[in-house]
Scaffold this motif. Structure first.
Motif, PDB file in Angstrom:
ATOM      1  N   PRO A   1       0.828  -1.219   0.000  1.00  0.00           N
ATOM      2  CA  PRO A   1       0.000   0.000   0.000  1.00  0.00           C
ATOM      3  C   PRO A   1       0.855   1.259   0.000  1.00  0.00           C
ATOM      4  O   PRO A   1       1.979   1.269   0.506  1.00  0.00           O
ATOM      5  CB  PRO A   1      -0.824  -0.134   1.276  1.00  0.00           C
ATOM      6  N   ASP A   2       0.301   2.302  -0.585  1.00  0.00           N
ATOM      7  CA  ASP A   2       1.011   3.585  -0.616  1.00  0.00           C
ATOM      8  C   ASP A   2       0.928   4.318   0.718  1.00  0.00           C
ATOM      9  O   ASP A   2       1.772   5.161   1.024  1.00  0.00           O
ATOM     10  CB  ASP A   2       0.429   4.475  -1.725  1.00  0.00           C
ATOM     11  N   ALA A   3      -0.091   4.021   1.484  1.00  0.00           N
ATOM     12  CA  ALA A   3      -0.255   4.682   2.782  1.00  0.00           C
ATOM     13  C   ALA A   3      -1.191   3.854   3.649  1.00  0.00           C
ATOM     14  O   ALA A   3      -1.967   3.032   3.143  1.00  0.00           O
ATOM     15  CB  ALA A   3      -0.829   6.090   2.605  1.00  0.00           C
ATOM     16  N   SER A   4      -1.096   4.040   4.934  1.00  0.00           N
ATOM     17  CA  SER A   4      -2.001   3.401   5.893  1.00  0.00           C
ATOM     18  C   SER A   4      -2.364   4.423   6.955  1.00  0.00           C
ATOM     19  O   SER A   4      -1.621   5.373   7.196  1.00  0.00           O
ATOM     20  CB  SER A   4      -1.352   2.172   6.539  1.00  0.00           C
ATOM     21  N   ALA A   5      -3.510   4.237   7.557  1.00  0.00           N
ATOM     22  CA  ALA A   5      -3.968   5.186   8.577  1.00  0.00           C
ATOM     23  C   ALA A   5      -4.943   4.483   9.511  1.00  0.00           C
ATOM     24  O   ALA A   5      -5.504   3.440   9.181  1.00  0.00           O
ATOM     25  CB  ALA A   5      -4.644   6.393   7.925  1.00  0.00           C
ATOM     26  N   ALA A   6      -5.131   5.057  10.688  1.00  0.00           N
ATOM     27  CA  ALA A   6      -6.167   4.596  11.608  1.00  0.00           C
ATOM     28  C   ALA A   6      -7.397   5.463  11.392  1.00  0.00           C
ATOM     29  O   ALA A   6      -7.308   6.690  11.375  1.00  0.00           O
ATOM     30  CB  ALA A   6      -5.674   4.703  13.044  1.00  0.00           C
ATOM     31  N   TYR A   7      -8.544   4.830  11.210  1.00  0.00           N
ATOM     32  CA  TYR A   7      -9.765   5.599  10.990  1.00  0.00           C
ATOM     33  C   TYR A   7     -10.640   5.661  12.234  1.00  0.00           C
ATOM     34  O   TYR A   7     -11.557   6.473  12.332  1.00  0.00           O
ATOM     35  CB  TYR A   7     -10.573   5.009   9.829  1.00  0.00           C
ATOM     36  N   GLY A   8     -10.370   4.811  13.202  1.00  0.00           N
ATOM     37  CA  GLY A   8     -11.166   4.783  14.428  1.00  0.00           C
ATOM     38  C   GLY A   8     -10.561   3.805  15.399  1.00  0.00           C
ATOM     39  O   GLY A   8      -9.409   3.360  15.239  1.00  0.00           O
ATOM     40  N   GLU A   9     -11.321   3.430  16.416  1.00  0.00           N
ATOM     41  CA  GLU A   9     -10.842   2.463  17.380  1.00  0.00           C
ATOM     42  C   GLU A   9     -12.014   1.687  17.976  1.00  0.00           C
ATOM     43  O   GLU A   9     -13.171   2.120  17.924  1.00  0.00           O
ATOM     44  CB  GLU A   9     -10.064   3.149  18.500  1.00  0.00           C
ATOM     45  N   HIS A  10     -11.677   0.537  18.530  1.00  0.00           N
ATOM     46  CA  HIS A  10     -12.683  -0.281  19.221  1.00  0.00           C
ATOM     47  C   HIS A  10     -12.049  -0.836  20.476  1.00  0.00           C
ATOM     48  O   HIS A  10     -11.016  -1.517  20.425  1.00  0.00           O
ATOM     49  CB  HIS A  10     -13.169  -1.424  18.325  1.00  0.00           C
ATOM     50  N   GLU A  11     -12.645  -0.509  21.617  1.00  0.00           N
ATOM     51  CA  GLU A  11     -12.156  -0.937  22.916  1.00  0.00           C
ATOM     52  C   GLU A  11     -10.678  -0.606  23.087  1.00  0.00           C
ATOM     53  O   GLU A  11      -9.877  -1.421  23.564  1.00  0.00           O
ATOM     54  CB  GLU A  11     -12.403  -2.436  23.123  1.00  0.00           C
ATOM     55  N   GLY A  12     -10.325   0.593  22.686  1.00  0.00           N
ATOM     56  CA  GLY A  12      -8.968   1.094  22.872  1.00  0.00           C
ATOM     57  C   GLY A  12      -7.969   0.638  21.836  1.00  0.00           C
ATOM     58  O   GLY A  12      -6.817   1.069  21.859  1.00  0.00           O
ATOM     59  N   ARG A  13      -8.388  -0.196  20.898  1.00  0.00           N
ATOM     60  CA  ARG A  13      -7.473  -0.663  19.856  1.00  0.00           C
ATOM     61  C   ARG A  13      -7.784   0.033  18.543  1.00  0.00           C
ATOM     62  O   ARG A  13      -8.954   0.087  18.125  1.00  0.00           O
ATOM     63  CB  ARG A  13      -7.591  -2.179  19.685  1.00  0.00           C
ATOM     64  N   PRO A  14      -6.743   0.557  17.880  1.00  0.00           N
ATOM     65  CA  PRO A  14      -6.995   1.278  16.618  1.00  0.00           C
ATOM     66  C   PRO A  14      -7.468   0.356  15.515  1.00  0.00           C
ATOM     67  O   PRO A  14      -7.106  -0.818  15.451  1.00  0.00           O
ATOM     68  CB  PRO A  14      -5.627   1.890  16.290  1.00  0.00           C
ATOM     69  N   LEU A  15      -8.307   0.905  14.644  1.00  0.00           N
ATOM     70  CA  LEU A  15      -8.760   0.207  13.448  1.00  0.00           C
ATOM     71  C   LEU A  15      -8.148   0.903  12.246  1.00  0.00           C
ATOM     72  O   LEU A  15      -8.225   2.129  12.127  1.00  0.00           O
ATOM     73  CB  LEU A  15     -10.288   0.227  13.365  1.00  0.00           C
ATOM     74  N   GLY A  16      -7.541   0.128  11.366  1.00  0.00           N
ATOM     75  CA  GLY A  16      -6.781   0.734  10.278  1.00  0.00           C
ATOM     76  C   GLY A  16      -7.345   0.484   8.901  1.00  0.00           C
ATOM     77  O   GLY A  16      -8.238  -0.342   8.688  1.00  0.00           O
ATOM     78  N   LEU A  17      -6.795   1.225   7.963  1.00  0.00           N
ATOM     79  CA  LEU A  17      -7.075   1.027   6.542  1.00  0.00           C
ATOM     80  C   LEU A  17      -5.791   1.283   5.767  1.00  0.00           C
ATOM     81  O   LEU A  17      -4.880   1.965   6.244  1.00  0.00           O
ATOM     82  CB  LEU A  17      -8.214   1.936   6.065  1.00  0.00           C
TER      83      LEU A  17
END
Length: 424
Positions: free
Chosen positions: A148-164
């Protein structure tokens, strides 16, 4: 004269001893042993190929059918193998008869004929939908997968980041690109956004000029039943796309959804619920309107999926459905209804393309057929394509007929339903 004789004597005495050739009978026995061994190897290969092809032709036979539909994704290799075995066995048979050689030739011919039949069935679907199949691509074992050219966190669940992760469009200088968001499969309990097949699809979409974004979502287990959580989190990811796509060359006004298996279930639910206005994202603003959705073998009927009829895969299907919902369809019917796409169809639902395998042992294709009927009743633009002799994850073969058909039809579907720029 004496010197000459001495020289001749030296030549005679120093000449290397002659090697005695093996008697003809010994050579004949060695040739027979070699021919018997080759015939035995060819017979073994012919038996394996014949069984696999039989599974393709009778895909609903337990165990055998599962092996057959798995092999059908790589049908070109099965056909080539059957042709090679048949030719070699026939050559041995012409040199010398024998039951083993006759059996190898016969089974090779049967496997070859069966492979041709299955290939004709699958190619007929491609011809019906005017998809030009790349024959060379049918033999591909690995697809193009770029980092991938880039990755980011878009949110979190129970304190753990969710990425794309993002793959920026090829030729991005031509203006803002359409955006495709991909949701991986895994029965709502496993896999992630960098799963091999999902990554290959994302790379391919980027090569076609899309900003491709693969998204993680919270996974369920025996203690965490996230049927109410996963969809709002996917909506949160879509909100992130709406706010950030432009920075990566994408047009937030042209967003498409793609999902496979459990990811297909989420893609359909999220697209339909967002269109109906009854989906609140777990973060951010309201998600963008999804222009169209395309899915591979989606869990269109979670209840049928949980029934788990297949003797080998049924237990895994039941376990993942229970992990996701927290119970059986009989015990928590309202939860299964909540995650059933047909329950959320309105006349505002986005155009929907579904490609399923007729011989899917994990996700019954009947759910996709029922969904198509619901979309028809609601007047929603849709298309259902059922691939003969194809099983679950038929797109694992990067150049298989099913993969090529789904990709080409998806491009056309998105072109037809909103890929055109929103501004001149």
């Amino acid at each position: 004269m004496c010197a000459v004789n001495a020289t001749l004597d030296d030549r005679v005495t120093t000449a290397p001893p002659r090697r005695h050739a093996a008697p003809p009978r010994v050579r004949e026995r060695a040739g027979r042993r070699g021919g018997t061994l080759a015939a035995g190897v060819l017979l073994g290969a012919a038996v394996v190929l014949a069984l696999l092809v039989a599974g393709m032709l009778a895909p609903h036979v337990p165990v055998l059918g599962l092996a057959g539909v798995t092999a059908s994704a790589y049908l070109a290799w099965a056909l080539l193998g059957a042709a090679v075995v048949t030719v070699l066995a026939a050559i041995l048979l012409m040199r010398r008869g024998g039951v083993v050689r006759v059996a190898a030739t016969t089974l090779g011919l049967a496997a070859l004929a069966g492979s041709v039949v299955v290939g004709w069935q699958q190619l007929s679907v491609a011809r019906e939908h005017r998809v030009a199949v790349d024959v060379g691509g049918l033999f591909a074992l690995t697809g193009s997968r770029a980092e991938p050219d880039a990755s980011a966190a878009y949110g979190e669940h129970e304190g753990r980041p969710l990425g794309l992760s993002l793959w920026e469009p090829a030729g991005s200088g031509a203006g803002a690109a359409p955006v495709v968001v991909l949701l991986h499969g895994g029965g709502w309990t496993s896999q992630d956004r960098l799963e091999r097949t999902t990554t290959a699809h994302a790379t391919w979409f980027a090569e076609q000029g899309y900003l491709a974004i693969s998204v993680d979502y919270p996974l369920s287990d025996d203690e965490h039943h996230l049927w109410e959580v996963a969809e709002p989190q996917v909506a949160c990811a879509l909100s992130w796309v709406q706010d950030n796509a432009a920075r990566h060359g994408g047009d937030p006004g042209r967003v498409f959804l793609v999902g496979a298996s459990a990811g297909g279930n989420l893609a359909l639910d999220v697209a339909y619920r967002a269109a109906a206005g009854d989906l609140d994202p777990a973060c951010g603003s309201a998600p963008p309107v999804v222009a169209a959705v395309s899915t591979l073998y989606p869990v269109a009927s979670p209840a049928a999926f949980a029934a788990g009829a297949d003797p080998l895969l049924g237990g895994a299907a039941r376990d993942t459905a229970i992990a996701y919902t927290g119970g059986t369809p009989e015990g928590v019917p309202e939860r299964y209804a909540a995650v059933t796409p047909a329950e959320h169809v309105t006349d505002a639902a986005p155009p929907t393309l579904v490609v399923a395998g007729a011989a899917d042992h994990l996700v019954p294709p009947a759910g996709a057929v029922d969904l198509a009927a619901t979309l028809e009743d609601a007047g929603v633009s849709h298309e259902l394509v059922v691939l003969p002799a194809a099983g679950h994850r038929f797109d694992a073969a990067p150049g298989g007929v099913g993969t090529q058909v789904w990709r080409e039809l998806t491009l056309r579907w998105f072109d037809l339903h909103g890929r055109a720029p929103t501004t001149p």
